[in-house]
Design a protein around this motif. Structure first.
Motif, PDB file in Angstrom:
ATOM      1  N   MET A   1      -7.961   2.354   3.009  1.00 19.04           N
ATOM      2  CA  MET A   1      -7.507   2.277   4.403  1.00 19.04           C
ATOM      3  C   MET A   1      -6.088   1.729   4.486  1.00 19.04           C
ATOM      4  SD  MET A   1     -10.908   0.771   6.289  1.00 19.04           S
ATOM      5  CE  MET A   1      -9.839  -0.053   7.461  1.00 19.04           C
ATOM      6  N   GLU A   2      -5.845   0.656   3.744  1.00 17.61           N
ATOM      7  CA  GLU A   2      -4.539   0.006   3.815  1.00 17.61           C
ATOM      8  C   GLU A   2      -3.453   0.869   3.178  1.00 17.61           C
ATOM      9  OE1 GLU A   2      -5.381  -3.620   1.834  1.00 17.61           O
ATOM     10  OE2 GLU A   2      -6.379  -4.543   3.575  1.00 17.61           O
ATOM     11  N   ARG A   3      -3.805   1.581   2.106  1.00 20.25           N
ATOM     12  CA  ARG A   3      -2.793   2.346   1.368  1.00 20.25           C
ATOM     13  C   ARG A   3      -2.456   3.672   2.036  1.00 20.25           C
ATOM     14  NH1 ARG A   3      -3.286   4.245  -4.995  1.00 20.25           N
ATOM     15  NH2 ARG A   3      -1.252   5.315  -5.089  1.00 20.25           N
ATOM     16  N   PHE A   4      -3.503   4.372   2.519  1.00 24.66           N
ATOM     17  CA  PHE A   4      -3.281   5.733   2.998  1.00 24.66           C
ATOM     18  C   PHE A   4      -3.370   5.892   4.517  1.00 24.66           C
ATOM     19  CE2 PHE A   4      -5.168   6.216  -1.299  1.00 24.66           C
ATOM     20  CZ  PHE A   4      -4.058   6.741  -1.941  1.00 24.66           C
ATOM     21  N   LEU A   5      -4.015   4.946   5.208  1.00 22.06           N
ATOM     22  CA  LEU A   5      -4.284   5.142   6.631  1.00 22.06           C
ATOM     23  C   LEU A   5      -3.734   4.016   7.498  1.00 22.06           C
ATOM     24  CD1 LEU A   5      -8.010   6.325   6.304  1.00 22.06           C
ATOM     25  CD2 LEU A   5      -5.964   7.743   6.476  1.00 22.06           C
ATOM     26  N   ASP A   6      -2.790   3.266   6.965  1.00 25.40           N
ATOM     27  CA  ASP A   6      -2.175   2.167   7.721  1.00 25.40           C
ATOM     28  C   ASP A   6      -3.207   1.183   8.237  1.00 25.40           C
ATOM     29  OD1 ASP A   6       0.373   3.287   7.355  1.00 25.40           O
ATOM     30  OD2 ASP A   6       0.126   4.563   9.121  1.00 25.40           O
ATOM     31  N   GLY A   7      -4.257   0.992   7.465  1.00 25.11           N
ATOM     32  CA  GLY A   7      -5.284   0.021   7.841  1.00 25.11           C
ATOM     33  C   GLY A   7      -6.269   0.492   8.892  1.00 25.11           C
ATOM     34  N   LYS A   8      -6.157   1.751   9.315  1.00 21.64           N
ATOM     35  CA  LYS A   8      -7.061   2.275  10.350  1.00 21.64           C
ATOM     36  C   LYS A   8      -8.341   2.799   9.725  1.00 21.64           C
ATOM     37  CE  LYS A   8      -3.211   3.611  13.355  1.00 21.64           C
ATOM     38  NZ  LYS A   8      -2.517   4.742  14.033  1.00 21.64           N
ATOM     39  N   ASN A   9      -9.453   2.476  10.345  1.00 21.63           N
ATOM     40  CA  ASN A   9     -10.762   2.897   9.849  1.00 21.63           C
ATOM     41  C   ASN A   9     -11.177   4.194  10.543  1.00 21.63           C
ATOM     42  OD1 ASN A   9     -13.335   3.184   8.885  1.00 21.63           O
ATOM     43  ND2 ASN A   9     -14.037   1.146   9.493  1.00 21.63           N
ATOM     44  N   PRO A  10     -11.292   5.324   9.813  1.00 17.60           N
ATOM     45  CA  PRO A  10     -11.649   6.591  10.464  1.00 17.60           C
ATOM     46  C   PRO A  10     -13.143   6.750  10.715  1.00 17.60           C
ATOM     47  CG  PRO A  10     -11.318   6.964   8.127  1.00 17.60           C
ATOM     48  CD  PRO A  10     -11.022   5.510   8.376  1.00 17.60           C
TER      49      PRO A  10
ATOM     50  N   ASN B   1     -16.698  -2.822   0.846  1.00 16.96           N
ATOM     51  CA  ASN B   1     -16.357  -2.090  -0.370  1.00 16.96           C
ATOM     52  C   ASN B   1     -14.845  -2.205  -0.570  1.00 16.96           C
ATOM     53  OD1 ASN B   1     -19.025  -0.500  -0.915  1.00 16.96           O
ATOM     54  ND2 ASN B   1     -18.608  -0.192   1.258  1.00 16.96           N
ATOM     55  N   SER B   2     -14.446  -2.858  -1.643  1.00 17.97           N
ATOM     56  CA  SER B   2     -13.017  -3.116  -1.857  1.00 17.97           C
ATOM     57  C   SER B   2     -12.217  -1.825  -1.961  1.00 17.97           C
ATOM     58  CB  SER B   2     -12.825  -3.963  -3.116  1.00 17.97           C
ATOM     59  OG  SER B   2     -13.363  -3.293  -4.257  1.00 17.97           O
ATOM     60  N   TRP B   3     -12.805  -0.798  -2.593  1.00 17.87           N
ATOM     61  CA  TRP B   3     -12.090   0.471  -2.749  1.00 17.87           C
ATOM     62  C   TRP B   3     -11.846   1.124  -1.388  1.00 17.87           C
ATOM     63  CZ3 TRP B   3     -14.789   4.424  -0.626  1.00 17.87           C
ATOM     64  CH2 TRP B   3     -16.179   4.265  -0.511  1.00 17.87           C
ATOM     65  N   TYR B   4     -12.796   0.955  -0.452  1.00 16.97           N
ATOM     66  CA  TYR B   4     -12.642   1.545   0.875  1.00 16.97           C
ATOM     67  C   TYR B   4     -11.551   0.818   1.658  1.00 16.97           C
ATOM     68  CZ  TYR B   4     -13.949   3.412   5.454  1.00 16.97           C
ATOM     69  OH  TYR B   4     -13.934   4.040   6.674  1.00 16.97           O
ATOM     70  N   LYS B   5     -11.576  -0.499   1.577  1.00 15.22           N
ATOM     71  CA  LYS B   5     -10.582  -1.285   2.304  1.00 15.22           C
ATOM     72  C   LYS B   5      -9.178  -1.030   1.762  1.00 15.22           C
ATOM     73  CE  LYS B   5      -9.876  -5.925   4.111  1.00 15.22           C
ATOM     74  NZ  LYS B   5     -10.401  -7.326   4.142  1.00 15.22           N
ATOM     75  N   LYS B   6      -9.054  -0.936   0.440  1.00 13.22           N
ATOM     76  CA  LYS B   6      -7.751  -0.657  -0.165  1.00 13.22           C
ATOM     77  C   LYS B   6      -7.253   0.729   0.236  1.00 13.22           C
ATOM     78  CE  LYS B   6      -8.356  -3.639  -4.209  1.00 13.22           C
ATOM     79  NZ  LYS B   6      -8.563  -3.669  -5.683  1.00 13.22           N
TER      80      LYS B   6
ATOM     81  N   LEU C   1     -22.372   2.114  -2.765  1.00 13.10           N
ATOM     82  CA  LEU C   1     -21.805   1.768  -1.467  1.00 13.10           C
ATOM     83  C   LEU C   1     -22.493   0.508  -0.947  1.00 13.10           C
ATOM     84  CD1 LEU C   1     -21.811   5.245   0.339  1.00 13.10           C
ATOM     85  CD2 LEU C   1     -19.838   4.110  -0.666  1.00 13.10           C
ATOM     86  N   ILE C   2     -21.703  -0.392  -0.366  1.00 13.03           N
ATOM     87  CA  ILE C   2     -22.250  -1.558   0.312  1.00 13.03           C
ATOM     88  C   ILE C   2     -22.031  -1.379   1.810  1.00 13.03           C
ATOM     89  CG2 ILE C   2     -22.086  -4.046   0.672  1.00 13.03           C
ATOM     90  CD1 ILE C   2     -23.309  -3.346  -1.978  1.00 13.03           C
TER      91      ILE C   2
END
Length: 450
Positions: A125-134, A118-123, A95-96
């Protein structure tokens, strides 16, 4: 003349006050930057100690500061956390985390953490959470090296394939107290649900441990889960109200460790037969801390071992087998260190309610004096010595309907046994063994030891 001297003194005093005021002003202006420098040194020291004593390679986890970019009132810190468990479970090697740390004129030093590096985290968010950070993470630091982080997760839902997943809200607080060398943690989570497949109720975890010796941490951990249910092919398994508490205490004078563990479960339902009111307490008293340290030291797993086991990749059985063999060897090499006067094992309040009836047990075993392995040899020649060495008190009750008639339980298998291990008592089979007044008793009858 006096007037001139007075004028000069006033002038010098004014210049001195001006110089002091400038120095104080410069110090005040520079205080945030100095505070940032002191903070960096304190945090680095705390992380080094955490890696050495509580995380580190042997635990499959390592925390690393990649960069600390100091500003006048704000610094940016980049962290990397490597975890064997995370890697094995998800394929994510590390994790970064990027912290923006405010260390201005306020007495508080606060940072906010960004996961989006972290690219996997950002992707995700965009794919499953409409870009929202939980996730939100806020960390507070002190110049003494204390660190307190709070993580909040907002409730969210998503679709994975045909599964509707709902993750509920939760929070976690982790605090490191540098002076006391104490780690505190609390996790509160409302659980999650995968429609028709899996559900987890409220989860709570609290921990408070302090370093008391080189490898021994003293403190208490509590863990509870309200409920869980798993459904497969229209067949459900569930449990309700699981709780556990684990406490380690260290006696510095006697260099001994005592462990107290308690667990309970209100209901375990399999769809065929329910088990209710399950509970047990385990106590290990006055264990030699040197033996525990040696066993821990000789059986630490490297990160590669944890990855192999958790990923179920080729060779996990061999890794586990090697570890168990190492543990067996460590126990063999240090066994005599456990054979000290006052060493005791207690199983208390073991209970369970089945359809067939109730199970209950209480068992205690201890040493009246320190022993060696060779010291047990005379017992083979004179079994009566058992009463001089051991403390013993055990009581067990199980429903007869559960086990039925078993000769190895109900009939003597040694000539000296006055009864079998169990005797009938109404609908139950009961067992009782005691050493009292220098004699051994089985089910209230003396066992004659020649």
């Amino acid at each position: 003349m006096n007037r001139e001297k007075t004028k000069n003194r006033r002038k010098k005093g004014f210049i001195l006050e001006l110089i002091l005021s400038c120095l104080l002003l410069l110090a005040g202006l520079g205080f945030p930057f100095i505070k940032g420098m002191v903070l960096e040194r304190a945090v680095r020291q705390s992380i080094d100690e955490l890696n050495q004593d509580y995380t580190g390679e042997a635990h499959g986890t390592r925390i690393e500061i990649l960069a600390w970019d100091k500003g006048w009132k704000r610094s940016t810190v980049t962290w990397r956390i490597q975890s064997a468990a995370l890697s094995a479970a998800s394929g994510i090697d590390h994790l970064i985390l990027v912290d923006g740390v405010d260390h201005g004129y306020s007495s508080k030093i606060v940072s906010a953490t960004d996961f989006t590096k972290n690219s996997w985290y950002k992707k995700g968010m965009e794919r499953f959470l409409d870009g929202k950070n939980p996730l939100t993470v806020q960390t507070m630091y002190t110049l003494a090296g204390d660190i307190r982080s709070k993580v909040n997760i907002k409730a969210f839902s998503t679709i994975r394939g045909t599964d509707a997943i709902a993750v509920k809200s939760g929070s976690a607080v982790v605090q490191w107290q540098q002076k006391e060398k104490r780690l505190n943690a609390q996790l509160l989570w409302d659980g999650f649900k995968i429609d028709g497949k899996l559900g987890l109720g409220k989860v709570k975890l609290t921990a408070s441990v302090a370093k008391t010796d080189r490898l021994i941490w003293e403190g208490t951990n509590d863990f509870s889960i309200d409920s869980a249910i798993m459904t497969h092919d229209d067949h459900s398994r569930s449990f309700k109200n699981f709780s556990a508490r684990y406490t380690i205490s260290y006696n510095e004078t006697n260099t001994t460790v005592s462990i107290h563990a308690k667990a309970g479960l209100d209901l375990l339902a399999s769809g065929r037969e329910d088990i209710r009111n399950m509970g047990v307490t385990l106590e290990l008293k006055n264990l030699d801390s040197r033996a525990i340290e040696r066993i821990i030291e000789s059986n630490r797993m490297e990160t590669s071992d944890w990855v192999t086991i958790l990923s179920h990749s080729k060779g996990p059985d061999q890794v586990v087998q090697n570890w168990l063999e190492g543990l067996r060897q460590a126990l063999t090499d240090n066994w005599e260190l456990f054979l000290k006067k006052g060493c005791e094992v207690h199983i208390k309040g073991l209970t369970a309610t089945l359809v067939e009836g109730n199970i209950s047990a209480d068992m205690s075993l201890g040493l009246k004096k320190s022993m060696t392995l060779t010291g047990f040899l005379p017992v083979l020649m004179r079994p009566s010595k058992i009463a001089d060495i051991f403390l013993l008190d055990s009581r067990i009750s199980i429903p007869y309907q559960l086990v039925g008639y078993k000769p190895y339980l109900l009939e003597p298998f040694l000539d000296i046994m006055p009864t079998g291990l169990f005797v009938g008592d109404g609908p139950d089979l009961v067992h009782q063994a005691q050493i009292r007044n220098g004699k051994l008793f089985l089910n209230q009858q003396e066992v004659v030891l020649e």
